[in-house]
Design a protein around this motif. Structure first.
Motif, mmCIF file in Angstrom:
data_model
loop_
_atom_site.group_PDB
_atom_site.id
_atom_site.type_symbol
_atom_site.label_atom_id
_atom_site.label_comp_id
_atom_site.label_asym_id
_atom_site.label_seq_id
_atom_site.Cartn_x
_atom_site.Cartn_y
_atom_site.Cartn_z
ATOM 1 N N LEU A 10 4.657 -2.213 9.394
ATOM 2 C CA LEU A 10 3.728 -2.647 8.710
ATOM 3 C C LEU A 10 2.510 -3.113 9.536
ATOM 4 O O LEU A 10 1.386 -3.030 9.086
ATOM 5 C CB LEU A 10 4.135 -3.717 7.690
ATOM 6 C CG LEU A 10 3.072 -4.371 6.958
ATOM 7 C CD1 LEU A 10 2.543 -3.611 5.696
ATOM 8 C CD2 LEU A 10 3.780 -5.653 6.270
ATOM 9 N N LEU A 19 -1.850 4.182 6.014
ATOM 10 C CA LEU A 19 -0.520 4.135 5.475
ATOM 11 C C LEU A 19 -0.315 5.943 5.335
ATOM 12 O O LEU A 19 0.666 6.448 5.429
ATOM 13 C CB LEU A 19 -0.699 3.662 4.051
ATOM 14 C CG LEU A 19 0.486 4.128 2.955
ATOM 15 C CD1 LEU A 19 1.721 3.624 3.386
ATOM 16 C CD2 LEU A 19 0.134 3.241 1.488
ATOM 17 N N LEU A 27 8.335 5.801 4.827
ATOM 18 C CA LEU A 27 7.790 5.037 3.604
ATOM 19 C C LEU A 27 8.736 3.895 3.300
ATOM 20 O O LEU A 27 8.356 2.795 2.796
ATOM 21 C CB LEU A 27 7.188 5.856 2.452
ATOM 22 C CG LEU A 27 6.198 6.680 2.816
ATOM 23 C CD1 LEU A 27 5.803 7.578 1.672
ATOM 24 C CD2 LEU A 27 4.859 6.014 3.413
ATOM 25 N N LEU A 30 8.421 0.884 5.499
ATOM 26 C CA LEU A 30 7.344 0.143 5.218
ATOM 27 C C LEU A 30 7.485 -0.693 3.892
ATOM 28 O O LEU A 30 6.774 -1.804 3.873
ATOM 29 C CB LEU A 30 6.161 1.333 4.983
ATOM 30 C CG LEU A 30 4.841 0.519 4.604
ATOM 31 C CD1 LEU A 30 4.293 0.093 6.138
ATOM 32 C CD2 LEU A 30 3.905 1.572 4.210
ATOM 33 N N ALA A 31 8.026 -0.255 2.778
ATOM 34 C CA ALA A 31 8.178 -1.012 1.631
ATOM 35 C C ALA A 31 9.148 -2.138 1.939
ATOM 36 O O ALA A 31 8.782 -3.116 1.392
ATOM 37 C CB ALA A 31 8.699 -0.133 0.452
ATOM 38 N N LEU A 34 7.004 -4.582 3.595
ATOM 39 C CA LEU A 34 6.064 -5.059 2.608
ATOM 40 C C LEU A 34 6.737 -6.076 1.880
ATOM 41 O O LEU A 34 5.996 -7.212 1.465
ATOM 42 C CB LEU A 34 5.361 -4.062 2.142
ATOM 43 C CG LEU A 34 4.301 -4.401 1.077
ATOM 44 C CD1 LEU A 34 2.912 -5.062 1.552
ATOM 45 C CD2 LEU A 34 3.688 -2.950 0.293
ATOM 46 N N GLU A 57 7.338 -0.545 -4.142
ATOM 47 C CA GLU A 57 7.550 0.949 -3.906
ATOM 48 C C GLU A 57 6.306 1.554 -4.888
ATOM 49 O O GLU A 57 5.838 2.438 -4.086
ATOM 50 C CB GLU A 57 8.715 1.356 -4.260
ATOM 51 C CG GLU A 57 9.979 1.290 -3.387
ATOM 52 C CD GLU A 57 10.565 -0.478 -3.683
ATOM 53 O OE1 GLU A 57 11.308 -0.998 -2.903
ATOM 54 O OE2 GLU A 57 10.128 -1.116 -4.533
ATOM 55 N N THR A 59 3.379 0.350 -5.353
ATOM 56 C CA THR A 59 2.109 0.198 -4.626
ATOM 57 C C THR A 59 2.049 1.081 -3.436
ATOM 58 O O THR A 59 0.872 1.690 -3.144
ATOM 59 C CB THR A 59 1.897 -1.157 -4.080
ATOM 60 O OG1 THR A 59 2.066 -2.280 -5.082
ATOM 61 C CG2 THR A 59 0.617 -1.617 -3.380
ATOM 62 N N VAL A 60 3.018 1.132 -2.581
ATOM 63 C CA VAL A 60 3.038 2.079 -1.379
ATOM 64 C C VAL A 60 2.693 3.622 -1.868
ATOM 65 O O VAL A 60 2.050 4.193 -1.328
ATOM 66 C CB VAL A 60 4.446 1.910 -0.693
ATOM 67 C CG1 VAL A 60 4.473 3.227 0.263
ATOM 68 C CG2 VAL A 60 4.627 0.783 0.060
ATOM 69 N N HIS A 63 -0.797 4.339 -2.975
ATOM 70 C CA HIS A 63 -1.900 4.338 -2.032
ATOM 71 C C HIS A 63 -1.535 5.533 -0.949
ATOM 72 O O HIS A 63 -2.658 5.995 -0.300
ATOM 73 C CB HIS A 63 -2.002 2.680 -1.058
ATOM 74 C CG HIS A 63 -2.589 1.828 -1.852
ATOM 75 N ND1 HIS A 63 -3.981 1.900 -2.257
ATOM 76 C CD2 HIS A 63 -2.309 0.585 -2.294
ATOM 77 C CE1 HIS A 63 -4.442 0.749 -2.653
ATOM 78 N NE2 HIS A 63 -3.384 -0.094 -2.728
ATOM 79 N N TYR A 64 -0.401 5.906 -0.895
ATOM 80 C CA TYR A 64 0.213 6.910 -0.216
ATOM 81 C C TYR A 64 -0.364 8.316 -0.885
ATOM 82 O O TYR A 64 -1.169 9.314 0.019
ATOM 83 C CB TYR A 64 1.595 7.199 0.024
ATOM 84 C CG TYR A 64 1.953 8.110 1.033
ATOM 85 C CD1 TYR A 64 1.953 7.877 2.424
ATOM 86 C CD2 TYR A 64 2.590 9.471 0.690
ATOM 87 C CE1 TYR A 64 2.237 8.859 3.299
ATOM 88 C CE2 TYR A 64 3.044 10.198 1.333
ATOM 89 C CZ TYR A 64 2.677 10.363 2.738
ATOM 90 O OH TYR A 64 3.378 11.183 3.788
ATOM 91 N N LEU A 87 -1.858 -4.310 1.798
ATOM 92 C CA LEU A 87 -2.045 -2.888 2.507
ATOM 93 C C LEU A 87 -3.579 -2.734 2.418
ATOM 94 O O LEU A 87 -3.872 -1.412 2.958
ATOM 95 C CB LEU A 87 -1.310 -1.782 1.320
ATOM 96 C CG LEU A 87 0.107 -1.890 1.406
ATOM 97 C CD1 LEU A 87 0.802 -0.875 0.706
ATOM 98 C CD2 LEU A 87 0.705 -1.753 3.041
#
Length: 642
Positions: A10, A19, A27, A30-31, A34, A57, A59-60, A63-64, A87
């Motif tokens: 992160l 990201l 990912l 990262l989640a 986060l 998840e 949100t990730v 944006h991914y 993020l």
């Protein structure tokens, strides 16, 4: 900070562009990081927790996959947006959430380009995202409108109004239904994920369009039959027939915590030439934090808490909250009056209706996020002889103003409005402040508008409202705890339109409405110390005014000041109108009005908000002295004027 979690991955992500440089296999880590950062941040500031943990998840993944901020991401309500803020370039300020000068607890346009639309009330996201989508379509600009809306927000009619109008947006509009409570259709493991990927794939959608074109060459009847067959076949396998009928292509349900399922589906949706599309994801509030998963209601909004134990900071013991005084008083009154009914719009604990429901469950109605329905439902009950109490936050009652006017006021129906969170609300900021209810209700014929100065007055006013059958009546009261006065064993019925004098003087008259009474009394002490004899009146009613009392105070005192925790157009405006109509101003009356400023005040501590608004005792004193042109240096005896 020593209690901050280790977040090596992160730490490399400041914006969604960073990201998108990560590998799909990264990912999950990262989640997880986060989520830990969100827990740590809210633990130090307080705020909304469970809803944000449920969309980590998601949100990730959004944006991914999507090109934010060119693709406009609109979070419904916005209380789940803390991971989104982390993020999108605001991680360094995340521990200023809901504090003066810090980050808002909701999305806010002035805060970031990644917040294209401010929110804090529910069910607005689809309409706003549709606006972005259509604007881009008409101007031939790239970019989609993406609405993330919870299943609770889908109880409001506005969401369906927007969906009914959405077909014109085509593939520019994506609605993500975050099903974290009522579980419209639970995901069924790998089969569900496979079906979602399959029906959102370009191959399936292309085949579907080919089939449509082929069938159009058949008779209209055959075409319609085939289209319905395809729609209902998918509906049987995946659910979503309702959304299909509203013009959406439905995909789901999908496990909203499984990135391996989410990413390919969202990529298919992003690349689709068909639409609008609704993606149904199923999530769990508080996901990944055991205390929040075990008690989602208690961890929706939290005080500062210990991240290890989950124990929230507790306020020191004090007076009961206004909402509980209302709920318990109403429940007691209902024991001897079978006509009393309580209605709330998705806020039973926030309004005290939960206290009523515990004792009278058959007469308590939570209608969901549907304030318009709540008001007209109450009007129908009143028309049939019941005594309905419609308990709604001041800021949310604004959503039902048309119903208040047309269904209640014009018909003069005795609906009782219990208006919680009236006035400033501290950390929730401008979107939740109850600044306007006196102004928008006291202008209506037939209405009675009361404001409680303390918890005992609220008990009396609740009983007064219950006994008032000749038209609509409202009582407003603030967020938080009472002042500590004893509660009456038996509430008394107040005379409609009659105030009370709580302190008698000769020179200065302070006319207070609501909970600024304590500050008015402090101001009177300070003025008396300067030799200025001061009367303090609690008017109780903004409508009808106690004209006899006000007339006496204005004609027997040298200066009069009205004080209220509401916007311009409220008590002060009505007192000024009375004074003007009776020619008192022409006689040289020094009359001043004190109210909330003509601004939307950002979040801060209540004390600082009152200081900014100029509604504390020192401000009342200053207003009086300026009206009297007081010269402190030459003040002698009973006081001096410059």
């Amino acid at each position: 900070m020593s209690d901050m979690p280790a977040t090596p991955l992160l730490d490399t992500v400041d914006t969604p562009a960073d990201l998108r440089t990560l590998k799909p296999a990264e990912l999950r880590q990262l989640a997880d990081e986060l989520r830990q950062e969100t827990i740590s941040a809210v633990g130090s500031t307080g705020g909304h927790l469970g809803s944000g943990l449920g969309v980590v998840e998601l949100t990730v993944a959004i944006h991914y996959v999507f090109n934010t901020p060119d693709d406009k991401l609109v979070w419904d309500v916005g209380h789940q947006c803390y991971p989104h803020k982390i993020l999108t370039g605001r991680r360094s300020r995340i521990r200023t959430l809901r504090q003066g000068g810090g980050l808002s607890g909701f999305t806010k346009r002035s805060e970031s380009e990644y917040d294209p639309f401010g929110a804090a009330h529910s069910s607005t996201s689809i309409s706003a995202a549709l606006g972005f989508a259509i604007a881009n379509k008409l101007s031939d600009k790239p970019g989609k409108g993406i609405a993330v809306i919870g299943d609770g927000s889908m109880s409001a009619g506005m969401a369906y109004e927007a969906m009914n109008n959405a077909e014109a947006a085509g593939n520019r509009l994506v609605v993500i239904l975050n099903d974290n409570d009522m579980s419209i259709a639970p995901p069924v493991g790998g089969l569900s994920a496979y079906l979602a990927r399959m029906v959102s794939s370009s191959e399936y959608l292309g085949l579907r369009e080919f089939a449509k074109k082929t069938i159009r060459k058949l008779s209209k009847r055959a075409h319609n039959a085939a289209a319905k067959a395809e729609e209902y076949a998918r509906g049987m396998a995946t659910g979503g027939t309702l959304f299909e009928e509203l013009g959406f292509y439905y995909v789901g349900p999908i496990d909203g915590h499984n990135l391996e399922h989410l990413i390919p589906v969202l990529e298919n949706v992003r690349d689709s030439e068909h639409g609008p599309i609704l993606v149904h994801v199923v999530t769990k509030k508080g996901k990944g934090y055991a205390p929040a998963e075990a008690a989602a209601d208690k961890y929706h909004g939290v005080q500062k808490f210990d991240v290890i134990t989950g124990a929230q900071d507790k306020a020191p013991p004090g007076p009961p909250s206004y909402q509980n005084v209302f709920g318990e008083t109403l429940a007691k009154l209902a024991e001897t009056d079978a006509r009393i009914v309580a209605i709330t719009a998705a806020m039973p604990s926030g309004t005290g209706v939960d206290k009523f429901a515990q004792k009278h469950p058959e007469r308590a109605f939570d209608v969901g996020i549907a304030e318009q329905h709540a008001v007209t439902f109450a009007a129908g009950l009143a028309a049939q002889g019941m005594r309905p109490f419609c308990a709604i936050y001041s800021t949310f009652l604004q959503r039902a103003y048309d119903q208040v006017v047309h269904d209640v006021a014009i018909q003069n129906l005795p609906v009782r409005f219990a208006i919680d969170r009236a006035g400033l609300v501290g950390a929730d900021g401008a979107t939740h402040a109850g600044s306007f209810d006196v102004t928008y209700l006291a202008t209506l014929p037939n209405f009675v508008v009361m404001a409680a100065a303390d918890e005992a007055e609220l008990a009396h006013m609740t009983y007064t409202a219950a006994e008032h059958d000749s038209g609509p009546i409202a009582v407003r009261y603030p967020r938080g705890n009472g002042t500590g006065v004893p509660l009456p064993a038996v509430p008394q019925k107040l005379e409609i339109g009659k105030g009370r004098v709580v302190r008698e003087g000769k020179t200065v008259a302070i006319l207070s409405l609501g909970t600024r009474l304590g500050e008015a009394l402090k101001a009177a002490d300070a003025l008396e110390a300067k030799g200025l004899s001061t009367t303090v009146a609690d008017l109780r009613f903004a409508k009808p005014l106690d004209e006899a009392l006000i007339r006496r105070l204005l004609t027997t005192h040298e200066v009069a000041v009205s004080v209220e925790e509401g916007a311009i157009g409220g008590l002060g405006a009505h007192v000024l109108t009375l004074a003007s109509d009776e020619g008192l101003i022409d006689a040289g009356l020094k009359l001043r009005t004190m109210r909330l400023p003509d601004t939307f005040q950002d979040q801060d501590s209540p004390q600082k908000q009152y200081d900014e608004a100029g509604l504390n005792a020192e401000h009342i004193v200053d207003t009086v002295l300026k009206a009297l042109r007081w010269n402190e240096a030459s003040a002698t005896g009973g006081g001096a004027r410059a």
